[in-house]
Design an enzyme around this catalytic site. Structure first.
Site, mmCIF file in Angstrom:
data_model
loop_
_atom_site.group_PDB
_atom_site.id
_atom_site.type_symbol
_atom_site.label_atom_id
_atom_site.label_comp_id
_atom_site.label_asym_id
_atom_site.label_seq_id
_atom_site.Cartn_x
_atom_site.Cartn_y
_atom_site.Cartn_z
ATOM 1 N N SER A 301 54.795 -87.133 55.819
ATOM 2 C CA SER A 301 54.639 -88.491 55.284
ATOM 3 C C SER A 301 54.946 -89.498 56.375
ATOM 4 O O SER A 301 55.551 -89.175 57.402
ATOM 5 C CB SER A 301 55.596 -88.703 54.101
ATOM 6 O OG SER A 301 56.893 -89.053 54.556
ATOM 7 N N ASP A 302 54.524 -90.724 56.166
ATOM 8 C CA ASP A 302 55.021 -91.804 57.000
ATOM 9 C C ASP A 302 56.364 -92.251 56.417
ATOM 10 O O ASP A 302 56.796 -91.776 55.364
ATOM 11 C CB ASP A 302 54.014 -92.947 57.075
ATOM 12 C CG ASP A 302 54.136 -93.740 58.372
ATOM 13 O OD1 ASP A 302 55.232 -93.742 58.974
ATOM 14 O OD2 ASP A 302 53.134 -94.354 58.792
ATOM 15 N N TYR A 303 57.023 -93.171 57.091
ATOM 16 C CA TYR A 303 58.391 -93.578 56.752
ATOM 17 C C TYR A 303 58.447 -94.068 55.298
ATOM 18 O O TYR A 303 57.853 -95.082 54.956
ATOM 19 C CB TYR A 303 58.813 -94.695 57.705
ATOM 20 C CG TYR A 303 60.294 -94.898 57.874
ATOM 21 C CD1 TYR A 303 60.944 -94.477 59.023
ATOM 22 C CD2 TYR A 303 61.044 -95.548 56.901
ATOM 23 C CE1 TYR A 303 62.293 -94.705 59.202
ATOM 24 C CE2 TYR A 303 62.393 -95.767 57.073
ATOM 25 C CZ TYR A 303 63.022 -95.341 58.214
ATOM 26 O OH TYR A 303 64.369 -95.563 58.378
#
Length: 760
Positions: A301-303
């Site tokens: 995932s991204d942040y």
């Protein structure tokens, strides 16, 4: 050679019906091919992973999917960092933003020697365009039109990063970006899918090397999957409202190139596509990426991307967000800690199938196996001397200087103001960026330090010595409306034999969350440049920036303009090399430069419409107040010499649709008095098709070094992928009809030839 292929079935669609099918049951795919690395034996990988998973508790499995923020990361909202005790309990599988041989070895020792199963950790760090040796920002790097240089830069970055204990980088960014308002345009290779694909493959190979199990290679991550660069209004994180055709023709090809190059990690993007946030987009992740492309790597995932499914409005709570992310195929939950904290009860109650957890855990363990961490978990950090010996070496700095030289684009050079003579008696150095180290390094600089950077002023003083008098005046700040320094700048210009101005953006004006509604020079820099130019002295403007800037007001006033981007740790030296002719500029624009922000989006591979622009007809596609053409076209870039491109020669007047292969030869000649490097570009147009096609598409480029008067023949080969289109049924086909080839030094190339594709 590109082998012909029969018409393919339509690509996985992201329509609601397919999403419903994807959510109805766990997805199972055919056995994936072996990893494209020499990291180890596939049977041994399966045996080890199977044995480990048989021993793992649910909590330990979910721990492998958990990635907390670590030391040195500041890319998003605060979240609780993982503790050493969590490592002992098997609650952390990887750590974000953590580097340093001593620190990573200490944490790895806890994982391997103090946790129940001894599973090693992965340490991830944002190594975007260098670790300590900072190279040009990716948009500048792409201006080189030299994928081999990008591969070299990524290889050096991997050598340095792994010496600091890093296993995993979140690069390359392969997002096609056609809106320069978007701050993250600086992180990719610009507007063209073909150019992006070439650089994506090169950088993956640079980071991952020839053997992923070697101690100086690391997991590369193609990001952001997918269409992140299509954010509405150029606003980071916003919706990507695009057609399925645009998705497959423009935004997916660089990811396919990264997959074909063996990329072991892909990151989901913050945006939604077709109403579905990418962190929950099963049809594109499970259906296309893992299913059709048969990619078996690790998707991160991204942040806080999983958590953000709640504000997206498709998950009511953390458990629902985690279930949607896991079901879609997001293996690692960066920072949210939702998988770790909120999914155990859901799995135990049967609301989330254990099979989905196991699939993601297996991919995490596969990545660790392929890096060789089960053989030697300390391989990246145990040699403390390597960290110092392999960081910011003279060889690395020399490479950074060479690549920065190639990245610079000469936009204007009226009256051959450049190159400057080294016998210039007095040189005025003006502008807010002449001695600003951060303007060399740019954004996402790893562990780069301002003290490492050579600024232009520093380089001028070091290289020209006492033989030239330098008059230095800041003139103005980067932004703001203070013109108090104009008088000093003008006085310096009047006393000088030549003037070099350093103008542009602060690095914090581009990259993540740094979007602009104006593409003009910030503050009063444009007025400063015009005031200095009014002195009548030979003036050179050097632009330092992370996006294309609309500098049309300088045309005809400032005779020479050099686009240097943010050129890296050796940027000042490289700029001076180019300004004084030790190196001739050879860069080309990887993105169209608009006349003003109102032209956005503007890019070379446009479609004609039924009423293409015409000066002679009001009722065509254009503006009242500005020409429809760009300030500078894609592929533009001057040299200190001139080149002649001959008419392209075709191997055959016709090719078969069953085996569409065409060779194109073009002779290029250096017609000037200096040696130089030209980037020969090939564009292709499908003249008449069943669906509308771009007016021309980049399908090849070559860097050619030529001495004065020298000629060379450059050859390109076109195949199925170059001539193919998605038809009305979204099948990938080559249709009979005529194709026109254009060759030259930019996307405005006028030399052309036509051939025919005939039916079988």
């Amino acid at each position: 050679m590109t082998r012909p292929r029969p018409p393919q079935t339509p690509p996985a669609t992201f329509l609601a019906g397919l999403l419903a099918a994807a959510l109805a049951a766990p997805l199972a795919w055919a056995e994936p091919p072996p990893p494209r690395t020499s990291a180890g034996d596939l049977d041994a990988e399966r045996a080890l992973v199977d044995a480990l998973m048989a021993k793992m508790t649910l909590a330990e499995k979910l721990g492998q999917l958990n990635q907390p923020p670590g030391v040195g990361n500041n890319t998003g909202p605060a979240a609780m960092a993982g503790s050493e005790d969590q490592v002992r309990q098997g609650q952390i599988g990887s750590w974000l933003g953590t580097q340093g041989a001593a620190l990573t070895c200490r944490l790895q020792k806890i994982a391997v020697e103090e946790s129940r199963l001894g599973i090693p950790l992965l340490f991830a760090y944002d190594v975007i365009h260098g670790m300590r040796t900072v190279f040009p920002v990716p948009l500048g790097e792409a201006s080189s039109f030299d994928p081999d240089a990008a591969r070299e830069a990524a290889r050096i970055a991997a050598v340095e990063a792994t010496a600091h204990g890093v296993h995993w980088t979140y690069a390359p960014m392969v997002d096609v970006a056609r809106d320069p308002r978007w701050g993250r345009i600086v992180e990719g290779a610009g507007e063209d899918p073909y150019l992006n694909a070439a650089f994506a493959a090169a950088k993956v190979r640079g980071f991952q090397g020839d053997d992923l199990a070697a101690p100086d290679t690391m997991l590369a991550t193609a990001k952001h999957f997918v269409a992140y660069g299509a954010a509405q209004g150029g606003r980071d994180y916003d919706v990507a409202d695009i057609s399925e055709r645009s998705l497959h023709e423009v935004y997916l090809p660089p990811f396919k190139a990264a997959v074909d190059a063996g990329v072991q990690s892909i990151m989901a993007s913050f945006n939604e596509v077709g109403g579905i946030p990418m962190h929950a987009h099963g049809p594109l992740i499970q259906g296309l990426l893992r299913g059709q492309w048969r990619w078996d790597g690790l998707l991160v995932s991204d942040y806080t991307g999983v958590m953000e499914l709640m504000p997206h409005g498709i998950a009511a709570d953390r458990e629902a967000a985690g279930a949607a992310g896991l079901r879609a195929g997001v293996d690692v939950d960066m920072v949210s800690a939702i998988y770790l904290k909120d999914l155990p009860a859901a799995v135990e109650a049967g609301r989330v199938p254990l099979a989905e957890v196991d699939a993601s855990v297996r991919r995490v363990l596969n990545a660790k196996f392929r890096l060789g961490l089960f053989d030697d978990p300390y391989r990246y950090c145990k040699d403390a001397g390597r960290q110092e010996a392999m960081t910011l070496t003279a060889e690395h700095r020399a490479a950074a200087r060479r690549i920065a030289q190639k990245s610079m684009v000469l936009l204007e050079n009226e009256g051959a103001v450049l190159p400057l003579s080294k016998s210039v008696g007095t040189l005025a150095v003006i502008g807010p960026l002449a001695d600003e180290p951060w303007a060399m390094l740019g954004n996402w600089v790893g562990i780069g330090r301002p003290a490492d950077a050579v600024t232009p002023l520093k380089a001028l003083r070091a290289s020209l010595g006492d033989g030239m008098r330098l008059l230095v005046a800041k003139g103005s700040d980067i932004d703001g409306d203070d013109t108090a320094g104009f008088d000093e700048a003008v006085r310096a210009a009047r006393q000088a034999d030549a003037v070099v101005m350093f103008l542009g953006e602060h690095p914090e004006m581009s990259a993540e969350a740094n979007n602009r509604t104006s593409l003009d020079l910030p503050g009063v820099q444009e007025q400063l440049a015009l005031a200095v130019a009014a002195t009548g002295k030979p003036v050179v403007a050097v632009l330092l920036n992370g996006r294309p800037l609309s500098t049309g007001a300088l045309q005809g006033k400032v005779p020479a303009i050099l686009e240097a981007w943010f050129p890296g740790v050796e940027g000042g030296n490289a700029i001076v090399d180019v300004l004084f002719g030790d190196v001739a500029p050879s860069g080309k624009l990887p993105v169209t430069v608009p006349r003003n922000v109102g032209q956005v989006p503007i890019y070379h591979a446009r479609r004609n419409t039924g009423r293409p622009p015409s000066k002679d007809d009001k009722y065509t596609s254009k503006y009242l107040d500005v020409d429809w053409t760009p300030l500078y076209p894609f592929g533009h870039g001057l040299s200190y010499t001139t080149f002649d491109h001959g008419k392209p020669q075709l191997a055959s007047a016709s090719v078969s649709a069953a085996e569409p292969r065409q060779r194109v030869r073009v002779r290029v000649t250096n017609t000037g008095k200096r040696a130089g490097t030209e980037v020969v570009q090939l564009y292709l147009r499908d003249d008449v098709a069943s669906v509308t096609r771009p007016v021309r598409e980049l399908r090849g480029f070559r860097r050619v070094e030529l001495q004065p008067g020298e000629s060379r023949e450059v050859e390109f080969e076109l195949g199925f992928e170059d001539m193919a289109l998605y038809d009305a049924r979204m099948r990938r086909v080559v249709e009979p009809g005529t194709f026109t080839v254009f060759t030259g030094g930019s996307s405005l190339a006028t030399q052309s030839a036509t051939f025919e594709v005939v039916a079988q």
